[in-house]
Design a protein around this motif. Structure first.
Motif, PDB file in Angstrom:
ATOM      1  N   ASP A  51       0.811  -1.213   0.000  1.00 15.65           N
ATOM      2  CA  ASP A  51       0.000   0.000   0.000  1.00 15.65           C
ATOM      3  C   ASP A  51       0.846   1.265   0.000  1.00 15.65           C
ATOM      4  OD1 ASP A  51      -2.390  -1.421  -0.004  1.00 15.65           O
ATOM      5  OD2 ASP A  51      -2.411  -1.574   2.185  1.00 15.65           O
ATOM      6  N   ASN A  52       2.139   1.152   0.264  1.00 10.78           N
ATOM      7  CA  ASN A  52       3.001   2.335   0.344  1.00 10.78           C
ATOM      8  C   ASN A  52       4.166   2.286  -0.650  1.00 10.78           C
ATOM      9  OD1 ASN A  52       1.724   3.873   2.470  1.00 10.78           O
ATOM     10  ND2 ASN A  52       2.250   2.152   3.770  1.00 10.78           N
ATOM     11  N   ILE A  53       3.970   1.607  -1.767  1.00 12.66           N
ATOM     12  CA  ILE A  53       4.985   1.578  -2.819  1.00 12.66           C
ATOM     13  C   ILE A  53       5.051   2.958  -3.459  1.00 12.66           C
ATOM     14  CG2 ILE A  53       5.585   0.597  -5.063  1.00 12.66           C
ATOM     15  CD1 ILE A  53       4.304  -2.005  -4.163  1.00 12.66           C
ATOM     16  N   ARG A  54       6.276   3.422  -3.726  1.00  9.99           N
ATOM     17  CA  ARG A  54       6.482   4.721  -4.377  1.00  9.99           C
ATOM     18  C   ARG A  54       7.265   4.510  -5.670  1.00  9.99           C
ATOM     19  NH1 ARG A  54       8.404   5.109   0.618  1.00  9.99           N
ATOM     20  NH2 ARG A  54      10.525   5.565  -0.057  1.00  9.99           N
ATOM     21  N   ALA A  55       6.989   5.350  -6.667  1.00 11.40           N
ATOM     22  CA  ALA A  55       7.712   5.280  -7.938  1.00 11.40           C
ATOM     23  C   ALA A  55       8.075   6.696  -8.382  1.00 11.40           C
ATOM     24  CB  ALA A  55       6.859   4.593  -9.003  1.00 11.40           C
ATOM     25  N   ASP A  56       9.286   6.828  -8.954  1.00 11.57           N
ATOM     26  CA  ASP A  56       9.769   8.125  -9.434  1.00 11.57           C
ATOM     27  C   ASP A  56      10.567   7.898 -10.716  1.00 11.57           C
ATOM     28  OD1 ASP A  56      10.437  11.041  -8.992  1.00 11.57           O
ATOM     29  OD2 ASP A  56      12.448  10.176  -9.067  1.00 11.57           O
ATOM     30  N   TYR A  57      10.305   8.731 -11.717  1.00 14.95           N
ATOM     31  CA  TYR A  57      11.020   8.643 -12.997  1.00 14.95           C
ATOM     32  C   TYR A  57      11.849   9.909 -13.173  1.00 14.95           C
ATOM     33  CZ  TYR A  57      11.838   8.156 -18.020  1.00 14.95           C
ATOM     34  OH  TYR A  57      12.417   8.046 -19.261  1.00 14.95           O
ATOM     35  N   THR A  58      13.176   9.769 -13.105  1.00 25.04           N
ATOM     36  CA  THR A  58      14.083  10.904 -13.235  1.00 25.04           C
ATOM     37  C   THR A  58      15.278  10.503 -14.086  1.00 25.04           C
ATOM     38  OG1 THR A  58      13.456  11.667 -11.016  1.00 25.04           O
ATOM     39  CG2 THR A  58      15.469  12.590 -11.949  1.00 25.04           C
ATOM     40  N   ASP A  59      15.624  11.338 -15.048  1.00 20.98           N
ATOM     41  CA  ASP A  59      16.810  11.138 -15.887  1.00 20.98           C
ATOM     42  C   ASP A  59      16.857   9.760 -16.540  1.00 20.98           C
ATOM     43  OD1 ASP A  59      17.656  13.708 -15.235  1.00 20.98           O
ATOM     44  OD2 ASP A  59      18.853  13.017 -13.539  1.00 20.98           O
ATOM     45  N   GLY A  60      15.718   9.263 -16.997  1.00 22.63           N
ATOM     46  CA  GLY A  60      15.676   7.996 -17.708  1.00 22.63           C
ATOM     47  C   GLY A  60      15.695   6.762 -16.827  1.00 22.63           C
ATOM     48  N   VAL A  61      15.596   6.952 -15.497  1.00 16.87           N
ATOM     49  CA  VAL A  61      15.596   5.818 -14.572  1.00 16.87           C
ATOM     50  C   VAL A  61      14.304   5.842 -13.757  1.00 16.87           C
ATOM     51  CG1 VAL A  61      16.762   4.714 -12.622  1.00 16.87           C
ATOM     52  CG2 VAL A  61      18.108   5.825 -14.411  1.00 16.87           C
ATOM     53  N   LEU A  62      13.565   4.740 -13.806  1.00 12.47           N
ATOM     54  CA  LEU A  62      12.376   4.575 -12.975  1.00 12.47           C
ATOM     55  C   LEU A  62      12.808   3.880 -11.694  1.00 12.47           C
ATOM     56  CD1 LEU A  62       9.274   4.597 -12.526  1.00 12.47           C
ATOM     57  CD2 LEU A  62       9.243   2.334 -13.597  1.00 12.47           C
ATOM     58  N   THR A  63      12.593   4.543 -10.559  1.00 13.05           N
ATOM     59  CA  THR A  63      12.959   3.982  -9.255  1.00 13.05           C
ATOM     60  C   THR A  63      11.683   3.626  -8.511  1.00 13.05           C
ATOM     61  OG1 THR A  63      14.945   5.343  -9.187  1.00 13.05           O
ATOM     62  CG2 THR A  63      14.197   4.405  -7.099  1.00 13.05           C
ATOM     63  N   VAL A  64      11.535   2.358  -8.165  1.00 13.80           N
ATOM     64  CA  VAL A  64      10.373   1.880  -7.413  1.00 13.80           C
ATOM     65  C   VAL A  64      10.878   1.470  -6.030  1.00 13.80           C
ATOM     66  CG1 VAL A  64       8.506   0.196  -7.313  1.00 13.80           C
ATOM     67  CG2 VAL A  64       9.264   1.077  -9.528  1.00 13.80           C
ATOM     68  N   THR A  65      10.270   2.060  -5.001  1.00 10.58           N
ATOM     69  CA  THR A  65      10.656   1.782  -3.620  1.00 10.58           C
ATOM     70  C   THR A  65       9.561   0.965  -2.959  1.00 10.58           C
ATOM     71  OG1 THR A  65      11.864   3.870  -3.562  1.00 10.58           O
ATOM     72  CG2 THR A  65      11.386   2.830  -1.440  1.00 10.58           C
ATOM     73  N   LEU A  66       9.938  -0.203  -2.439  1.00  2.62           N
ATOM     74  CA  LEU A  66       9.005  -1.133  -1.814  1.00  2.62           C
ATOM     75  C   LEU A  66       9.354  -1.244  -0.328  1.00  2.62           C
ATOM     76  CD1 LEU A  66       9.917  -3.446  -4.639  1.00  2.62           C
ATOM     77  CD2 LEU A  66       7.531  -2.908  -4.300  1.00  2.62           C
ATOM     78  N   PRO A  67       8.556  -0.632   0.560  1.00  2.00           N
ATOM     79  CA  PRO A  67       8.871  -0.714   1.987  1.00  2.00           C
ATOM     80  C   PRO A  67       8.570  -2.095   2.573  1.00  2.00           C
ATOM     81  CG  PRO A  67       6.953   0.693   1.613  1.00  2.00           C
ATOM     82  CD  PRO A  67       7.423   0.231   0.275  1.00  2.00           C
ATOM     83  N   VAL A  68       9.405  -2.496   3.532  1.00  2.19           N
ATOM     84  CA  VAL A  68       9.180  -3.749   4.251  1.00  2.19           C
ATOM     85  C   VAL A  68       8.022  -3.518   5.229  1.00  2.19           C
ATOM     86  CG1 VAL A  68      10.205  -5.399   5.856  1.00  2.19           C
ATOM     87  CG2 VAL A  68      11.587  -4.430   4.017  1.00  2.19           C
ATOM     88  N   ALA A  69       7.087  -4.456   5.285  1.00  2.13           N
ATOM     89  CA  ALA A  69       5.939  -4.343   6.189  1.00  2.13           C
ATOM     90  C   ALA A  69       6.402  -4.448   7.644  1.00  2.13           C
ATOM     91  CB  ALA A  69       4.916  -5.438   5.879  1.00  2.13           C
TER      92      ALA A  69
END
Length: 148
Positions: free
Chosen positions: A106-124
């Protein structure tokens, strides 16, 4: 050099690209995955992708990333394009990752900067390590919250 100038090989390369190329099936994208503290981070290389075409979905413990790179956009008055060399992949890119049950989807974050998509998956919280005190002489074990 034969491949570059011989029309037979040029046509064979074009046919192979059409049959097995990006128009038929989604291509994969290069990625790195690592753990940083209480997060898992996945970085996808997607240079030249239109940010509007990016889709990141988490469903049934599966993370799906889709993106699209189009060819040269045609505008009004543009002449038809005849590529001399077309080495950059175009079309749809897709990648699916299986997620473990210990992630806070429910708290996954995604950011697209300078041609790189970064997806952050927090540990529950329930998956974070806990310190367990060991008693002796009949004392009970005590479970504490996560220690940093």
């Amino acid at each position: 050099m034969t491949l570059a100038f011989d029309p037979f090989f040029r046509d064979l390369n074009r046919l192979t690209a059409e049959v097995f190329g990006s128009a038929r099936a989604p291509q994969t994208m290069a990625m790195d995955a690592y753990r940083a503290g209480d997060n898992y981070v996945v970085e996808f290389d997607l240079p030249g992708i239109d940010p509007e075409s990016l889709e990141v979905n988490a469903e049934h413990n599966t993370l799906t990333v889709r993106a699209q790179r189009r060819g040269r956009p045609g505008g009004e008055g543009d002449a038809e394009v005849s590529y001399l060399t077309a080495e950059r992949p175009r079309g749809t890119f897709s990648r699916q990752l299986s997620l473990g049950s210990g992630l806070d989807v429910d708290n996954i974050r995604a950011d697209y900067t300078d041609g790189v998509l970064t997806v952050t998956l927090p540990v529950a919280e329930q998956a974070k390590p806990r310190r367990i005190e060991v008693g002796h002489g009949g004392d009970r074990k005590v479970i504490e919250g996560a220690t940093q």
